[in-house]
Design a protein around this motif. Sequence first.
Motif, PDB file in Angstrom:
ATOM      1  N   PRO A  26       7.766  52.598  52.630  1.00 53.91           N
ATOM      2  CA  PRO A  26       8.594  51.405  52.867  1.00 53.91           C
ATOM      3  C   PRO A  26      10.059  51.656  52.556  1.00 53.91           C
ATOM      4  O   PRO A  26      10.402  52.192  51.513  1.00 53.91           O
ATOM      5  CB  PRO A  26       7.992  50.367  51.910  1.00 53.91           C
ATOM      6  CG  PRO A  26       7.305  51.156  50.840  1.00 53.91           C
ATOM      7  CD  PRO A  26       6.883  52.452  51.454  1.00 53.91           C
ATOM      8  N   GLU A  30      11.348  46.474  52.999  1.00 55.04           N
ATOM      9  CA  GLU A  30      10.050  46.637  53.687  1.00 55.04           C
ATOM     10  C   GLU A  30       8.894  46.733  52.692  1.00 55.04           C
ATOM     11  O   GLU A  30       9.065  47.142  51.544  1.00 55.04           O
ATOM     12  CB  GLU A  30      10.057  47.912  54.538  1.00 55.04           C
ATOM     13  CG  GLU A  30      10.927  47.814  55.762  1.00 55.04           C
ATOM     14  CD  GLU A  30      10.863  49.092  56.600  1.00 55.04           C
ATOM     15  OE1 GLU A  30      11.064  48.976  57.816  1.00 55.04           O
ATOM     16  OE2 GLU A  30      10.623  50.180  56.051  1.00 55.04           O
ATOM     17  N   VAL A  80      12.884  44.245  47.679  1.00 51.43           N
ATOM     18  CA  VAL A  80      11.823  43.330  48.108  1.00 51.43           C
ATOM     19  C   VAL A  80      11.562  42.363  46.969  1.00 51.43           C
ATOM     20  O   VAL A  80      11.365  42.780  45.824  1.00 51.43           O
ATOM     21  CB  VAL A  80      10.526  44.090  48.474  1.00 51.43           C
ATOM     22  CG1 VAL A  80       9.360  43.125  48.648  1.00 51.43           C
ATOM     23  CG2 VAL A  80      10.741  44.908  49.743  1.00 51.43           C
ATOM     24  N   GLU A  95       8.938  40.046  65.147  1.00 49.87           N
ATOM     25  CA  GLU A  95      10.110  39.656  64.372  1.00 49.87           C
ATOM     26  C   GLU A  95      11.327  39.666  65.286  1.00 49.87           C
ATOM     27  O   GLU A  95      11.308  40.266  66.365  1.00 49.87           O
ATOM     28  CB  GLU A  95      10.300  40.613  63.191  1.00 49.87           C
ATOM     29  CG  GLU A  95      10.515  42.057  63.604  1.00 49.87           C
ATOM     30  CD  GLU A  95      10.334  43.028  62.439  1.00 49.87           C
ATOM     31  OE1 GLU A  95       9.281  42.982  61.774  1.00 49.87           O
ATOM     32  OE2 GLU A  95      11.261  43.834  62.204  1.00 49.87           O
ATOM     33  N   ARG A  97      14.975  40.947  65.922  1.00 50.85           N
ATOM     34  CA  ARG A  97      15.974  41.954  65.518  1.00 50.85           C
ATOM     35  C   ARG A  97      17.147  41.834  66.480  1.00 50.85           C
ATOM     36  O   ARG A  97      16.958  41.951  67.689  1.00 50.85           O
ATOM     37  CB  ARG A  97      15.403  43.377  65.632  1.00 50.85           C
ATOM     38  CG  ARG A  97      14.255  43.642  64.675  1.00 50.85           C
ATOM     39  CD  ARG A  97      13.866  45.122  64.745  1.00 50.85           C
ATOM     40  NE  ARG A  97      12.524  45.332  64.210  1.00 50.85           N
ATOM     41  CZ  ARG A  97      11.858  46.470  64.305  1.00 50.85           C
ATOM     42  NH1 ARG A  97      12.408  47.507  64.930  1.00 50.85           N
ATOM     43  NH2 ARG A  97      10.653  46.603  63.798  1.00 50.85           N
ATOM     44  N   ARG A 104       5.019  43.315  67.193  1.00 51.77           N
ATOM     45  CA  ARG A 104       4.318  44.328  66.402  1.00 51.77           C
ATOM     46  C   ARG A 104       3.215  44.962  67.261  1.00 51.77           C
ATOM     47  O   ARG A 104       2.527  44.282  68.014  1.00 51.77           O
ATOM     48  CB  ARG A 104       3.689  43.648  65.168  1.00 51.77           C
ATOM     49  CG  ARG A 104       3.091  44.621  64.143  1.00 51.77           C
ATOM     50  CD  ARG A 104       2.412  43.877  62.993  1.00 51.77           C
ATOM     51  NE  ARG A 104       3.311  42.980  62.284  1.00 51.77           N
ATOM     52  CZ  ARG A 104       4.217  43.374  61.368  1.00 51.77           C
ATOM     53  NH1 ARG A 104       4.341  44.621  61.050  1.00 51.77           N
ATOM     54  NH2 ARG A 104       4.987  42.475  60.784  1.00 51.77           N
ATOM     55  N   TYR A 108       6.929  48.264  68.208  1.00 48.97           N
ATOM     56  CA  TYR A 108       6.939  49.136  67.018  1.00 48.97           C
ATOM     57  C   TYR A 108       5.514  49.191  66.476  1.00 48.97           C
ATOM     58  O   TYR A 108       4.653  48.410  66.888  1.00 48.97           O
ATOM     59  CB  TYR A 108       7.934  48.639  65.959  1.00 48.97           C
ATOM     60  CG  TYR A 108       7.681  47.235  65.412  1.00 48.97           C
ATOM     61  CD1 TYR A 108       7.079  47.052  64.167  1.00 48.97           C
ATOM     62  CD2 TYR A 108       8.044  46.103  66.140  1.00 48.97           C
ATOM     63  CE1 TYR A 108       6.868  45.784  63.664  1.00 48.97           C
ATOM     64  CE2 TYR A 108       7.836  44.831  65.643  1.00 48.97           C
ATOM     65  CZ  TYR A 108       7.245  44.677  64.395  1.00 48.97           C
ATOM     66  OH  TYR A 108       7.025  43.417  63.899  1.00 48.97           O
ATOM     67  N   LEU A 117       3.648  49.155  58.129  1.00 56.72           N
ATOM     68  CA  LEU A 117       4.927  48.761  57.538  1.00 56.72           C
ATOM     69  C   LEU A 117       5.287  47.370  58.034  1.00 56.72           C
ATOM     70  O   LEU A 117       5.046  47.039  59.188  1.00 56.72           O
ATOM     71  CB  LEU A 117       6.037  49.705  58.001  1.00 56.72           C
ATOM     72  CG  LEU A 117       6.384  50.948  57.210  1.00 56.72           C
ATOM     73  CD1 LEU A 117       7.654  51.551  57.802  1.00 56.72           C
ATOM     74  CD2 LEU A 117       6.559  50.662  55.725  1.00 56.72           C
ATOM     75  N   ALA A 118       5.878  46.577  57.141  1.00 56.30           N
ATOM     76  CA  ALA A 118       6.302  45.242  57.569  1.00 56.30           C
ATOM     77  C   ALA A 118       7.589  44.864  56.855  1.00 56.30           C
ATOM     78  O   ALA A 118       7.759  45.151  55.665  1.00 56.30           O
ATOM     79  CB  ALA A 118       5.214  44.220  57.242  1.00 56.30           C
ATOM     80  N   ARG A 119       8.494  44.228  57.616  1.00 58.24           N
ATOM     81  CA  ARG A 119       9.677  43.668  56.984  1.00 58.24           C
ATOM     82  C   ARG A 119       9.209  42.532  56.076  1.00 58.24           C
ATOM     83  O   ARG A 119       8.314  41.779  56.462  1.00 58.24           O
ATOM     84  CB  ARG A 119      10.614  43.152  58.087  1.00 58.24           C
ATOM     85  CG  ARG A 119      12.072  43.197  57.757  1.00 58.24           C
ATOM     86  CD  ARG A 119      12.909  42.914  58.993  1.00 58.24           C
ATOM     87  NE  ARG A 119      12.776  41.523  59.423  1.00 58.24           N
ATOM     88  CZ  ARG A 119      13.343  41.024  60.523  1.00 58.24           C
ATOM     89  NH1 ARG A 119      14.064  41.812  61.301  1.00 58.24           N
ATOM     90  NH2 ARG A 119      13.179  39.762  60.849  1.00 58.24           N
ATOM     91  N   GLN A 120       9.810  42.385  54.911  1.00 58.68           N
ATOM     92  CA  GLN A 120       9.260  41.451  53.922  1.00 58.68           C
ATOM     93  C   GLN A 120       9.173  40.006  54.433  1.00 58.68           C
ATOM     94  O   GLN A 120       8.267  39.275  54.045  1.00 58.68           O
ATOM     95  CB  GLN A 120      10.036  41.518  52.612  1.00 58.68           C
ATOM     96  CG  GLN A 120      11.505  41.158  52.706  1.00 58.68           C
ATOM     97  CD  GLN A 120      12.178  41.171  51.330  1.00 58.68           C
ATOM     98  OE1 GLN A 120      11.549  40.851  50.323  1.00 58.68           O
ATOM     99  NE2 GLN A 120      13.441  41.550  51.294  1.00 58.68           N
ATOM    100  N   THR A 122       8.210  39.076  57.200  1.00 60.51           N
ATOM    101  CA  THR A 122       7.105  38.904  58.146  1.00 60.51           C
ATOM    102  C   THR A 122       5.751  38.826  57.438  1.00 60.51           C
ATOM    103  O   THR A 122       4.716  38.824  58.081  1.00 60.51           O
ATOM    104  CB  THR A 122       7.061  40.046  59.195  1.00 60.51           C
ATOM    105  OG1 THR A 122       6.785  41.285  58.516  1.00 60.51           O
ATOM    106  CG2 THR A 122       8.383  40.160  59.939  1.00 60.51           C
TER     107      THR A 122
END
Length: 339
Positions: A26, A30, A80, A95, A97, A104, A108, A117-120, A122
Amino acid sequence: MATMRAARLNLSTGTLSVEDVEKPAPGTGEVLVKVEAAGVCLSDVHLVRGYFAKPRLLVGDTVTLGHETAGTVAEVGPDVAGWKPGDRVVLQAGEIRDGQVWTRGVDYDGGWAEYALARQDTLVALPDAIPFEQGAIIPDAVSTPWGAITTTAHVGPAQSVGVWGIGGLGAHGVQLLRAIGACPIIAIDPSPAARERALAFGADLALDSADPDLRAAIRDATGGAGLEFAFDFAGVTPVREQALKVLAPGGKLVLVGLSGQPITIENSTKFQSAQFQLLGHYGSPQEAVGQLIRLEAAGRLDFARSISGVMGLEEAVEAVERLEKKVGDPIRIVLRPAA
Ligand SMILES: [Zn+2]
């Protein structure tokens, strides 16, 4: 290098294979999520079969599929806040951007892997009361019809609705329409098993799309008026043409299932004089997943019946085939990485 298993689609060759890839770490903001369950969607089948153009945002040719993901937080990156290892989570199916929607498992890497992996922003907390399999399918399989019904179409109580296609999206569509008080709910599907399911999920009437008396049956069920809303959850061209013929004046046709095909309005004068509306729908607003988790946790909605089968991540190719061929008429097949 730490590795993990992931089901990767090469979009140039159309080859889906489960392979070893580098386990991601991360970055700032992330979270690395250990995947516990990931849904298999008809869009995945369409991606594998090349029915969609190559996702415009994808970097390279290969992507880990899976836009319906639930699991536990494994590691958090720098900056995070609010998440810690072990937290149960569901991941948003996409998400924003730079003003663009990134999906998802399409644009990506997604959840058909041991880790994602995930952006926080999401991540959505999943209460213990909801099993991972049911949590995983909320983004998309449930949230997409929810968004279509509540945000795009604004269906209200006692409004008449036709639901075409009682697969993954439509089966939930019926259930959600029931929850908000739409009436009557008329399900239309060529499969007897799907029609039976629609009735079990709360449809007032279930009709065969091939029935020559379909229009009359819909007229009868709506006091002669026709439908105020028609939802195409299947993404099938003939459905759209059929739906336009049974709308009430001012009625709305809502396109939810993806077909990639052109849509034809046979009689544009009728379309205008009846003041029909054609609405495109995609995904769901960010808050939909949280709303649905609260409703399920409170016992208002139950997605236990939606899990048609659980297969191992290694069986991803077979899972896609089963959904494509509708083996066992699945609503949702869920993949689970090996423990
Ligand atoms: Zn999907």
